[in-house]
Design a protein around this motif. Structure first.
Motif, PDB file in Angstrom:
ATOM      1  N   ARG A 156     -15.281   7.048 -16.940  1.00 34.95           N
ATOM      2  CA  ARG A 156     -16.680   7.549 -16.377  1.00 34.95           C
ATOM      3  C   ARG A 156     -17.529   6.410 -15.516  1.00 34.95           C
ATOM      4  NH1 ARG A 156     -16.840  10.657 -13.879  1.00 34.95           N
ATOM      5  NH2 ARG A 156     -19.143  10.909 -13.775  1.00 34.95           N
ATOM      6  N   THR A 157     -17.523   5.308 -16.280  1.00 36.97           N
ATOM      7  CA  THR A 157     -18.175   4.222 -15.408  1.00 36.97           C
ATOM      8  C   THR A 157     -17.382   3.850 -14.178  1.00 36.97           C
ATOM      9  OG1 THR A 157     -18.758   3.040 -17.542  1.00 36.97           O
ATOM     10  CG2 THR A 157     -18.626   1.882 -15.593  1.00 36.97           C
ATOM     11  N   GLU A 158     -16.098   3.889 -14.100  1.00 34.58           N
ATOM     12  CA  GLU A 158     -15.248   3.762 -13.113  1.00 34.58           C
ATOM     13  C   GLU A 158     -15.541   5.096 -11.900  1.00 34.58           C
ATOM     14  OE1 GLU A 158     -11.364   3.458 -13.929  1.00 34.58           O
ATOM     15  OE2 GLU A 158     -11.511   1.366 -14.894  1.00 34.58           O
ATOM     16  N   GLY A 159     -15.840   6.102 -12.450  1.00 37.11           N
ATOM     17  CA  GLY A 159     -15.770   7.471 -11.691  1.00 37.11           C
ATOM     18  C   GLY A 159     -17.259   7.160 -11.021  1.00 37.11           C
ATOM     19  N   ILE A 160     -18.167   6.821 -11.545  1.00 36.67           N
ATOM     20  CA  ILE A 160     -19.496   6.694 -10.985  1.00 36.67           C
ATOM     21  C   ILE A 160     -19.312   5.499  -9.930  1.00 36.67           C
ATOM     22  CG2 ILE A 160     -21.816   6.001 -11.434  1.00 36.67           C
ATOM     23  CD1 ILE A 160     -21.475   7.278 -14.148  1.00 36.67           C
ATOM     24  N   LEU A 161     -18.877   4.415 -10.255  1.00 39.98           N
ATOM     25  CA  LEU A 161     -18.814   3.255  -9.366  1.00 39.98           C
ATOM     26  C   LEU A 161     -18.115   3.699  -8.125  1.00 39.98           C
ATOM     27  CD1 LEU A 161     -18.302   0.205 -11.721  1.00 39.98           C
ATOM     28  CD2 LEU A 161     -20.175   0.793 -10.376  1.00 39.98           C
ATOM     29  N   ARG A 162     -16.936   4.556  -8.239  1.00 46.67           N
ATOM     30  CA  ARG A 162     -15.952   4.938  -7.308  1.00 46.67           C
ATOM     31  C   ARG A 162     -16.845   5.997  -6.039  1.00 46.67           C
ATOM     32  NH1 ARG A 162     -12.273   5.927 -10.426  1.00 46.67           N
ATOM     33  NH2 ARG A 162     -12.672   8.326 -10.422  1.00 46.67           N
ATOM     34  N   ASP A 163     -17.603   6.897  -6.671  1.00 49.70           N
ATOM     35  CA  ASP A 163     -18.570   7.836  -6.050  1.00 49.70           C
ATOM     36  C   ASP A 163     -19.431   7.005  -5.282  1.00 49.70           C
ATOM     37  OD1 ASP A 163     -16.947   9.646  -7.072  1.00 49.70           O
ATOM     38  OD2 ASP A 163     -18.545  10.448  -8.392  1.00 49.70           O
ATOM     39  N   VAL A 164     -20.222   5.976  -5.889  1.00 50.34           N
ATOM     40  CA  VAL A 164     -21.282   5.184  -5.107  1.00 50.34           C
ATOM     41  C   VAL A 164     -20.527   4.456  -3.965  1.00 50.34           C
ATOM     42  CG1 VAL A 164     -22.768   3.254  -5.021  1.00 50.34           C
ATOM     43  CG2 VAL A 164     -22.924   4.985  -7.147  1.00 50.34           C
ATOM     44  N   LEU A 165     -19.228   3.934  -4.355  1.00 44.72           N
ATOM     45  CA  LEU A 165     -18.729   2.885  -3.193  1.00 44.72           C
ATOM     46  C   LEU A 165     -18.167   4.178  -1.985  1.00 44.72           C
ATOM     47  CD1 LEU A 165     -17.267   0.538  -2.370  1.00 44.72           C
ATOM     48  CD2 LEU A 165     -15.313   1.150  -3.586  1.00 44.72           C
ATOM     49  N   SER A 166     -17.773   5.411  -2.466  1.00 41.69           N
ATOM     50  CA  SER A 166     -17.346   6.311  -1.152  1.00 41.69           C
ATOM     51  C   SER A 166     -18.410   6.665  -0.429  1.00 41.69           C
ATOM     52  CB  SER A 166     -16.797   7.612  -1.926  1.00 41.69           C
ATOM     53  OG  SER A 166     -16.410   8.589  -1.201  1.00 41.69           O
ATOM     54  N   GLY A 167     -19.835   6.668  -1.072  1.00 43.57           N
ATOM     55  CA  GLY A 167     -20.886   7.091  -0.280  1.00 43.57           C
ATOM     56  C   GLY A 167     -21.129   5.795   0.523  1.00 43.57           C
ATOM     57  N   LYS A 168     -20.795   4.570   0.348  1.00 40.56           N
ATOM     58  CA  LYS A 168     -20.846   3.565   1.270  1.00 40.56           C
ATOM     59  C   LYS A 168     -19.783   3.535   2.340  1.00 40.56           C
ATOM     60  CE  LYS A 168     -23.343   0.411  -1.750  1.00 40.56           C
ATOM     61  NZ  LYS A 168     -23.207   1.391  -3.226  1.00 40.56           N
ATOM     62  N   ALA A 190     -17.176  -5.284  -7.253  1.00 42.45           N
ATOM     63  CA  ALA A 190     -16.996  -6.066  -6.253  1.00 42.45           C
ATOM     64  C   ALA A 190     -16.997  -5.462  -5.004  1.00 42.45           C
ATOM     65  CB  ALA A 190     -16.041  -6.823  -6.505  1.00 42.45           C
ATOM     66  N   ALA A 191     -16.241  -4.379  -4.845  1.00 38.44           N
ATOM     67  CA  ALA A 191     -16.472  -3.753  -3.399  1.00 38.44           C
ATOM     68  C   ALA A 191     -17.484  -2.953  -3.267  1.00 38.44           C
ATOM     69  CB  ALA A 191     -15.267  -2.402  -3.615  1.00 38.44           C
TER      70      ALA A 191
END
Length: 354
Positions: free
Chosen positions: A102-114, A15-16
């Motif tokens: 790992r799914t969460e980690g990847i989504l978190r990294d992508v979100l941080s990039g935003k 969502a984020a």
């Protein structure tokens, strides 16, 4: 608009990401002090990958996840169905195996990039809604007013409970179990194996989540002792037993607050739909907020959730039923899937959709 996302599991992180992609000002809070290290949900469907592609998360997931191209279904250790999608039209549209952390980690990294970071160790202590905003109190003694809130805070959703949204359903009496294990020897990291056995049609499922790691699930209370097939287990990372709840919120919306994921629905893990359904909720919620179609969100997502619950319950009953007629129907279905191309295609399309 100011938007709050409650919960930093796959649903909340999706969502984020969707909100940030659309240029919305959003915060995401998580009551836990740090990211989870548990594997939890491990199957990602092709439709989910396609949806995440627009958010910049598909490529890192594809690079790390196991493409589950093969399916081996046995009855008392004897093959009923063997499907290999490596060389057909579904070779690039198969489920993926990946630990949830790992799914969460990847989504978190992508979100941080935003430019959005998860605020860990911050829980919502109070929430209310008016026609125009949601008022939220936090555990650090701060508060805020938000145009919209997406609550992705799980089966025990405090948001849903505070809003007094009914969550009717049932809890199944028996326990199922999982084990997260490292494997060596003759192990195919692209093959899902389902072994049905015994007069009560119990089962063991082996689903790869890394090249030498698998999730074992069982309809018994001890996934490891239930395995009938030879496996060279070198390490057991985690075991757990659990009861299955089958529930759905009566409404996914109250005022300016939307429910998504397990806060809105829960069902059996048969078919691997739960996490994917929640991530689809998340994207739908973000889209509804940004394009002004929130009035339709609850109705459409409730219908989608109801359909998935119905299908997973049908599949659970078929797989676990000891009724001779159900066993025969299951056997005939498997034979049709393995021998009739049109049925094979229909099965793959149904299974890999959300």
């Amino acid at each position: 608009m100011d938007i709050l996302v409650i919960g930093a599991g796959p649903t909340g992180l999706t969502a984020a990401n969707a909100l940030a992609y659309k240029g919305m000002n959003c915060r995401i809070v998580e009551r836990k002090n740090a990211p989870s290290e548990l594997s939890r949900a491990v199957g990602i469907m092709p439709a989910t990958i396609e949806a995440l592609g627009q958010l910049g998360a598909a490529d890192p997931l594809l690079a790390e996840a196991m493409p589950l191209k093969k399916m081996h279904i046995l009855r008392d250790e004897r093959t009923l169905v063997y499907l290999d999608n490596s060389g057909n039209e579904f070779r690039k549209r198969v489920p993926l195996g990946l630990p949830q952390n790992r799914t969460e980690g990847i989504l978190r990294d992508v979100l941080s990039g935003k430019g959005v970071e998860v605020e860990y160790g911050l829980s919502v202590t109070g929430i209310s809604t008016t026609q125009y905003s949601a008022l939220v109190s936090f555990s650090n003694n701060t508060s805020g007013s938000f145009d919209w809130v997406i609550a992705a805070d799980g089966i025990q959703s405090a948001t849903r409970e505070q809003l007094k949204i009914p969550y009717p359903g049932i809890d199944l009496p028996s326990k199922w179990s999982i084990a997260d294990v490292d494997l060596a020897g003759d192990f195919d990291p692209e093959e899902i194996t389902l072994d049905l056995y015994g007069p009560d049609n119990q089962f063991s499922l082996i689903l790869p989540i890394e090249k030498h790691r698998a999730r074992i699930a069982s309809s018994t209370e001890d996934a490891l002792s239930a395995i009938k097939l030879p496996l060279d287990i070198t390490n057991v990372r985690r075991t757990a037993a659990f009861k299955i709840s089958i529930r759905q919120a009566e409404s996914y919306r109250k005022g300016r607050i939307l429910l998504a994921g397990d806060a809105a629905h829960c069902h059996s893990p048969v078919g691997g739909k739960g996490m994917n359904l929640g991530m689809a909720d998340a994207i739908a919620a973000a889209t509804a907020i940004t394009n002004g179609s929130v009035d339709e969100y609850s109705r459409l997502r409730h219908a989608a959730g109801k359909a998935v619950v119905k299908k997973t319950e049908l599949a659970r009953h078929l797989i676990s039923s000891a009724n001779p007629m159900a066993k025969s129907l299951l056997w005939l279905s498997f034979k049709a899937i393995s021998s009739i191309p049109a049925v094979h295609r229909a099965f793959m399309k149904q299974w890999t959709a959300i």
